[in-house]
Design a protein around this motif. Structure first.
Motif, PDB file in Angstrom:
ATOM      1  N   GLN A 219       0.742  -1.419   0.139  1.00 34.72           N
ATOM      2  CA  GLN A 219       0.278   0.313   0.053  1.00 34.72           C
ATOM      3  C   GLN A 219       0.822   1.164   0.365  1.00 34.72           C
ATOM      4  N   ALA A 220       2.074   1.015   1.094  1.00 39.31           N
ATOM      5  CA  ALA A 220       2.548   2.534   0.468  1.00 39.31           C
ATOM      6  C   ALA A 220       3.963   2.338  -0.566  1.00 39.31           C
TER       7      ALA A 220
ATOM      8  N   LEU B 251       5.576  -4.592  -7.520  1.00 39.72           N
ATOM      9  CA  LEU B 251       6.074  -5.392  -6.965  1.00 39.72           C
ATOM     10  C   LEU B 251       6.608  -6.604  -5.992  1.00 39.72           C
ATOM     11  N   LEU B 252       7.376  -6.566  -5.186  1.00 39.69           N
ATOM     12  CA  LEU B 252       8.183  -7.220  -5.285  1.00 39.69           C
ATOM     13  C   LEU B 252       7.161  -8.618  -4.598  1.00 39.69           C
ATOM     14  N   VAL B 253       6.786  -9.803  -5.439  1.00 37.02           N
ATOM     15  CA  VAL B 253       6.327 -11.124  -5.207  1.00 37.02           C
ATOM     16  C   VAL B 253       6.775 -12.054  -4.038  1.00 37.02           C
ATOM     17  N   ASP B 254       8.274 -12.209  -3.793  1.00 35.35           N
ATOM     18  CA  ASP B 254       8.112 -13.717  -3.253  1.00 35.35           C
ATOM     19  C   ASP B 254       8.810 -12.987  -2.142  1.00 35.35           C
ATOM     20  N   THR B 255       8.564 -12.309  -0.731  1.00 29.91           N
ATOM     21  CA  THR B 255       9.597 -12.258   0.167  1.00 29.91           C
ATOM     22  C   THR B 255       8.831 -13.585   0.943  1.00 29.91           C
ATOM     23  N   TYR B 256       7.233 -13.458   0.959  1.00 26.43           N
ATOM     24  CA  TYR B 256       6.768 -14.402   2.267  1.00 26.43           C
ATOM     25  C   TYR B 256       6.277 -15.512   1.437  1.00 26.43           C
ATOM     26  N   ASP B 257       4.942 -15.703   0.671  1.00 29.06           N
ATOM     27  CA  ASP B 257       4.426 -16.501   0.136  1.00 29.06           C
ATOM     28  C   ASP B 257       4.125 -15.661  -0.833  1.00 29.06           C
ATOM     29  N   VAL B 258       4.743 -16.121  -2.630  1.00 31.53           N
ATOM     30  CA  VAL B 258       4.291 -15.788  -3.966  1.00 31.53           C
ATOM     31  C   VAL B 258       2.360 -15.643  -4.033  1.00 31.53           C
ATOM     32  N   THR B 259       1.728 -16.548  -3.897  1.00 31.02           N
ATOM     33  CA  THR B 259       0.104 -16.793  -4.046  1.00 31.02           C
ATOM     34  C   THR B 259      -0.222 -15.650  -3.204  1.00 31.02           C
TER      35      THR B 259
ATOM     36  N   ALA C 113      -1.135  -7.886  -4.036  1.00 27.66           N
ATOM     37  CA  ALA C 113      -1.219  -6.655  -4.578  1.00 27.66           C
ATOM     38  C   ALA C 113      -2.163  -6.421  -5.887  1.00 27.66           C
ATOM     39  N   VAL C 114      -3.050  -7.205  -6.275  1.00 29.90           N
ATOM     40  CA  VAL C 114      -3.982  -6.796  -7.003  1.00 29.90           C
ATOM     41  C   VAL C 114      -5.102  -6.212  -5.915  1.00 29.90           C
ATOM     42  N   GLU C 115      -5.202  -6.667  -5.238  1.00 30.08           N
ATOM     43  CA  GLU C 115      -6.437  -5.858  -4.427  1.00 30.08           C
ATOM     44  C   GLU C 115      -6.171  -4.387  -4.357  1.00 30.08           C
ATOM     45  N   ILE C 116      -5.080  -4.135  -3.994  1.00 28.08           N
ATOM     46  CA  ILE C 116      -4.585  -3.114  -3.700  1.00 28.08           C
ATOM     47  C   ILE C 116      -4.144  -2.273  -5.177  1.00 28.08           C
ATOM     48  N   ALA C 117      -3.219  -2.063  -5.622  1.00 28.82           N
ATOM     49  CA  ALA C 117      -3.400  -1.485  -6.887  1.00 28.82           C
ATOM     50  C   ALA C 117      -4.390  -2.165  -8.192  1.00 28.82           C
ATOM     51  N   GLY C 118      -5.349  -3.082  -8.233  1.00 27.23           N
ATOM     52  CA  GLY C 118      -6.014  -2.816  -9.180  1.00 27.23           C
ATOM     53  C   GLY C 118      -5.054  -3.708 -10.280  1.00 27.23           C
ATOM     54  N   PRO C 119      -6.510  -3.620 -11.335  1.00 27.37           N
ATOM     55  CA  PRO C 119      -5.758  -4.467 -12.808  1.00 27.37           C
ATOM     56  C   PRO C 119      -4.648  -3.943 -13.877  1.00 27.37           C
ATOM     57  N   GLU C 120      -4.724  -2.608 -12.934  1.00 23.31           N
ATOM     58  CA  GLU C 120      -3.533  -1.588 -13.442  1.00 23.31           C
ATOM     59  C   GLU C 120      -1.867  -1.867 -13.077  1.00 23.31           C
ATOM     60  N   LEU C 121      -2.266  -2.363 -12.244  1.00 29.60           N
ATOM     61  CA  LEU C 121      -0.808  -2.731 -11.375  1.00 29.60           C
ATOM     62  C   LEU C 121       0.076  -3.243 -12.631  1.00 29.60           C
TER      63      LEU C 121
ATOM     64  N   LEU D 119      -6.848 -13.193 -11.892  1.00 29.43           N
ATOM     65  CA  LEU D 119      -7.697 -12.173 -11.284  1.00 29.43           C
ATOM     66  C   LEU D 119      -7.635 -10.585 -11.491  1.00 29.43           C
ATOM     67  N   GLY D 120      -8.026 -10.712 -13.326  1.00 32.70           N
ATOM     68  CA  GLY D 120      -7.859  -9.528 -14.458  1.00 32.70           C
ATOM     69  C   GLY D 120      -7.242  -8.700 -14.623  1.00 32.70           C
ATOM     70  N   ALA D 121      -5.903  -9.032 -14.301  1.00 33.76           N
ATOM     71  CA  ALA D 121      -4.436  -7.752 -14.316  1.00 33.76           C
ATOM     72  C   ALA D 121      -3.818  -8.715 -15.708  1.00 33.76           C
ATOM     73  N   THR D 122      -4.681  -9.074 -16.473  1.00 33.45           N
ATOM     74  CA  THR D 122      -3.918  -9.133 -17.401  1.00 33.45           C
ATOM     75  C   THR D 122      -3.004  -8.402 -18.441  1.00 33.45           C
ATOM     76  N   ASP D 123      -2.823  -7.383 -17.636  1.00 30.12           N
ATOM     77  CA  ASP D 123      -1.764  -6.377 -18.704  1.00 30.12           C
ATOM     78  C   ASP D 123      -0.291  -6.442 -17.776  1.00 30.12           C
ATOM     79  N   THR D 124      -1.010  -7.202 -16.615  1.00 36.05           N
ATOM     80  CA  THR D 124       0.447  -6.845 -15.152  1.00 36.05           C
ATOM     81  C   THR D 124       1.623  -7.571 -16.432  1.00 36.05           C
ATOM     82  N   ARG D 125       2.680  -6.868 -16.676  1.00 39.72           N
ATOM     83  CA  ARG D 125       3.963  -7.505 -16.247  1.00 39.72           C
ATOM     84  C   ARG D 125       4.579  -8.192 -15.323  1.00 39.72           C
TER      85      ARG D 125
END
Length: 442
Positions: free
Chosen positions: A223-224, A235-243, A249-257, A281-287
């Protein structure tokens, strides 16, 4: 010339001490013997490519031009040499007025090279040329090694962008040069701000694991970051559990992540799982950006993975196992006196152990087949054959001590793409092999 542009600390007044002690003692002895002013020709070449490599990449030429131009023995440098008794007073007097007044010819930066290619030719008096050996070799050996690794990684990555992020894995000044060489070799951006400042390379970066660990919850960290950098951040997603991290990440940033970065684990497997989850999750354009000790082989193994970009550090700045090109700087011709009209005589080291050289002032050209594909590197000391006149590789870089032209990195980068494309297809194979075209001496 601002020394900061050379990747030097601002308190270093010149490049003159980027040399070896024995270059100055050779100068002193030659001055005493009366041979220092003999017209001489030195050439930079390598006897072989690094094991398994099929071509080399010329990089660092622009930095060499800056270094030669800035090679001055100012009072502080002369004081150091005097204090250490490196050379005598007469030699110090000569050094005080040193300005390179000769000529430099070389392969254009970004061009490819092969064993025996006269990558750079330095002409002038023995005294003024011999002093430049170490600084020229240190730049070309380092930068060309990094550029060759970058070129191989770029070829393996195809159209996917590459981020250079190896500054923390090497010396702080080498990191800046490495970033420049990587950009030349096909990388698209760097994490190193000094490289961006000095060479105009695009810089990128968002956060490390420390930022996530700083916060009480991963959600708080995400969020920060989104609040500060926007939804298009990575967003770096492997600090804890990737899934769980991807879901958050998508909940916070939305599909525009903008993107997620994966820095550990089985990258092939994890990338497929993350891509599927993002799409659901609908984030089809998230790289998806992957890092974690990548080299050209790891990049090639991910060709079929849903990866959008690669971040490379350690393997890049260490030349992917070959941190130097083993280039040498050898006297190949010299006159018998200081008379500028004296003819140049070929000279060469003759010894066992695979270190023999070929004497004579050389030209080089690349012969093409009927399809316009390179088929041989032709090197000679006599007249250039008519059919190779327009295929010559050496260009005039410095004339009478004056730099003739400097090129932008984008021009050099484009040249490398073109030069690599004109090689046989096997040049981009990652399997070990010999140079993709032979070197022929005529």
């Amino acid at each position: 010339m601002n020394t900061a542009d050379l990747g030097l600390p601002v308190d270093v007044p010149s490049t003159a001490l980027f040399t070896d002690h024995y270059e100055l003692t050779m100068l002193q002895a030659a001055l005493k013997a009366g041979t220092a002013e003999r017209r001489s020709v030195f050439e930079v070449f390598t006897r072989r490519l690094p094991e398994g490599r099929r071509y080399g990449v010329v990089a660092g030429t622009g930095r060499v031009l800056d270094a030669v131009e800035n090679f001055r023995f100012d009072p502080a440098v002369l004081g150091f040499l005097r204090e250490r008794s490196v050379v005598n007073a007469e030699t110090l007097d000569w050094l005080a007025g040193y300005r390179f007044s000769g000529d430099v010819w070389g392969y254009q930066e970004g061009e490819v090279y092969f064993p025996g290619s006269p990558i750079m030719r330095v002409e002038g008096t023995f005294a003024e040329c011999v002093l430049l050996e170490t600084v020229i070799l240190s730049i070309l050996n380092h930068d060309s090694a990094i550029a060759a690794a970058a070129s191989r990684m770029s070829s393996a990555a195809g159209e996917r962008p590459l981020i250079e992020m190896g500054a923390r894995r090497t010396h702080e000044l080498a990191a800046v040069a490495a970033s420049r060489a990587a950009y030349l070799g096909g990388f698209t951006s760097t994490s190193d701000l000094a490289a961006g400042f000095r060479y105009g390379i695009p810089t990128v970066g968002t956060s490390a694991h420390a930022f996530t660990l700083l916060h009480d919850r991963e959600r708080d960290a995400f969020q920060a970051q989104v609040d500060s950098l926007g939804r298009n951040t990575t967003l770096l997603v492997d600090t804890y559990d990737v899934t769980e991290a991807v879901r958050t990440a998508v909940e916070i940033a939305g599909p525009e992540l903008g993107a997620v970065r994966i820095d550990s684990g089985d990258l092939l497997l994890v990338a497929h799982r993350v891509r599927q989850q993002l799409d659901e999750l609908g984030a089809t354009d998230t790289r998806i950006i992957v890092t974690s000790d990548l080299d050209e082989y790891a990049i090639a193994s991910l060709a079929a993975a849903p990866v959008d970009a690669y971040g490379v550090g350690t393997q890049l700045v260490t030349g992917s196992g070959h941190p130097t090109c083993s280039m040498v700087y050898k006297l190949v011709a010299r006159a018998e006196s200081a008379d500028p009209t004296d003819p140049l005589l070929p000279v060469a080291k003759k010894s066992s152990g695979g270190k023999t050289s070929i004497g004579g002032r050389k030209w080089a050209a690349r012969r093409l087949d009927e399809q316009g594909v390179a088929e041989a590197e032709v090197v000679g000391t006599g007249p250039v054959p008519d059919d190779l006149q327009d295929r010559q590789l050496l260009v005039h870089l410095i004339e009478n001590g004056r730099v003739l032209a400097r090129e932008s990195l984008d021009v050099v980068r484009a040249r490398h793409v073109s030069a690599r494309a004109n090689l046989p297809l096997s040049a981009t194979q990652l399997s070990r092999g010999e140079a993709v075209i032979p070197t022929e001496y005529v």
